[in-house]
Write an enzyme that holds these catalytic residues in place. Structure first.
Site, PDB file in Angstrom:
ATOM      1  N   CYS A 141       3.401  -3.129  -3.753  1.00  0.00           N
ATOM      2  CA  CYS A 141       3.643  -1.686  -3.787  1.00  0.00           C
ATOM      3  C   CYS A 141       5.033  -1.399  -4.351  1.00  0.00           C
ATOM      4  CB  CYS A 141       3.517  -1.108  -2.371  1.00  0.00           C
ATOM      5  SG  CYS A 141       3.683   0.693  -2.284  1.00  0.00           S
ATOM      6  N   CYS A 142       6.035  -2.138  -3.875  1.00  0.00           N
ATOM      7  CA  CYS A 142       7.395  -1.973  -4.381  1.00  0.00           C
ATOM      8  C   CYS A 142       7.487  -2.338  -5.862  1.00  0.00           C
ATOM      9  CB  CYS A 142       8.366  -2.834  -3.579  1.00  0.00           C
ATOM     10  SG  CYS A 142       8.732  -2.220  -1.921  1.00  0.00           S
ATOM     11  N   CYS A 223      10.990   5.074   1.537  1.00  0.00           N
ATOM     12  CA  CYS A 223       9.658   5.656   1.526  1.00  0.00           C
ATOM     13  C   CYS A 223       9.211   5.931   2.962  1.00  0.00           C
ATOM     14  CB  CYS A 223       8.666   4.715   0.849  1.00  0.00           C
ATOM     15  SG  CYS A 223       9.021   4.435  -0.897  1.00  0.00           S
ATOM     16  N   CYS A 226       7.461   3.229   5.191  1.00  0.00           N
ATOM     17  CA  CYS A 226       8.217   1.987   5.431  1.00  0.00           C
ATOM     18  C   CYS A 226       9.586   2.239   6.051  1.00  0.00           C
ATOM     19  CB  CYS A 226       8.372   1.212   4.130  1.00  0.00           C
ATOM     20  SG  CYS A 226       6.804   0.820   3.323  1.00  0.00           S
ATOM     21  N   CYS A 249      13.460  -4.499  -1.848  1.00  0.00           N
ATOM     22  CA  CYS A 249      12.255  -4.002  -2.503  1.00  0.00           C
ATOM     23  C   CYS A 249      11.942  -4.746  -3.801  1.00  0.00           C
ATOM     24  CB  CYS A 249      12.388  -2.509  -2.791  1.00  0.00           C
ATOM     25  SG  CYS A 249      13.715  -2.111  -3.946  1.00  0.00           S
TER      26      CYS A 249
END
Length: 258
Positions: A141-142, A223, A226, A249
């Protein structure tokens, strides 16, 4: 330190967030991670930026618009208000962060905000079981929402100015003031020798605001999925990706030549 905490609790502090903020400010004075002689002062930063301009270098900065990020952004605004300020917009930020970003750009007189998005739509950001990647594969995702978009942007610039500090993590402590990055770009780390106490003092001198969510107990804000509120015994980075073996990240581990 323990006696101070006990006294505060005995006095029935009404707002836990104020207590946490107080403890955090004590840490500014208790811990010194970087030698102050290595701190880059404003005049040195200004000289460096002017040298980039004289050499025709294309530069930009990134900012998360967290409270500690504002010091670098403020210093840069005193030098070049047209510097491209890249905000890596993952699509998962708190609304308060977006509003604060816009206010800071306006208050600092910065005129060139770059709202950077992933080219992969959220509908394609799901794992095999259909869950969004922040829940099933946060590293990927990062990569999709932060590392890949910024890596693509590096192709257009010579210098990436970012605010990593040596006191934030062991990864960042190993960095140098200038380091090679992908796509023939140089990473410039003017805040590397700064620590939390120095950040606090600069903010106080120039009356810089705090991210509005700090009052709610958030001291490291990324985010929304997180990020969690801080506990008194945690450091700033521990509230990100809580419960996972993850503190970076990828921007500062993948986009750097080792």
């Amino acid at each position: 330190m323990a006696k101070i905490k006990n006294c505060l609790f005995i006095d029935h502090i009404e707002n836990t967030v104020h207590f946490i903020a107080f403890c955090d400010h004590l840490k500014y004075w208790r811990f010194t991670f970087a030698d102050q002689s290595k701190r880059m002062e404003f005049q040195e930063l200004e000289k460096k930026i002017l040298s980039y301009q004289e050499k025709g270098k294309r530069y930009f900065t990134t900012s998360s618009f967290q409270t500690h990020s504002l010091v670098l952004l403020h210093m840069l605004s005193r030098i070049d208000q047209n510097i491209p300020v890249v905000f890596i917009n993952t699509g998962f930020h708190f609304p308060a962060t977006i509003s604060f970003r816009d206010k800071i750009m306006d208050d600092f007189g910065l005129t060139n905000l770059v709202d950077l998005h992933s080219e992969t739509p959220k509908s394609n950001q799901r794992g095999p079981e259909g869950r969004l990647l922040f829940a099933s594969d946060p590293d990927f995702c990062c990569f999709l929402n932060k590392t890949e978009p910024l890596n693509n942007m590096l192709c257009m610039y010579d210098i990436w100015i970012n605010g990593v500090r040596a006191d934030q993590s062991s990864v960042r402590k190993a960095m140098k003031e200038e380091q090679a990055a992908p796509n023939d770009t140089i990473r410039f780390h003017p805040m590397l020798g700064w620590n939390s106490k120095m950040i606090y003092e600069y903010r106080k001198e120039f009356n810089l605001p705090s991210h509005p969510m700090e009052e709610e107990g958030y001291l490291s804000i990324g985010c929304e999925p997180c990020t969690r509120k801080i506990d008194p015994e945690m450091n700033e980075r521990e509230v990100r990706w809580f419960g996972l073996n993850k503190t970076e990240c990828g921007l500062h581990t993948d986009l750097i030549e080792k």
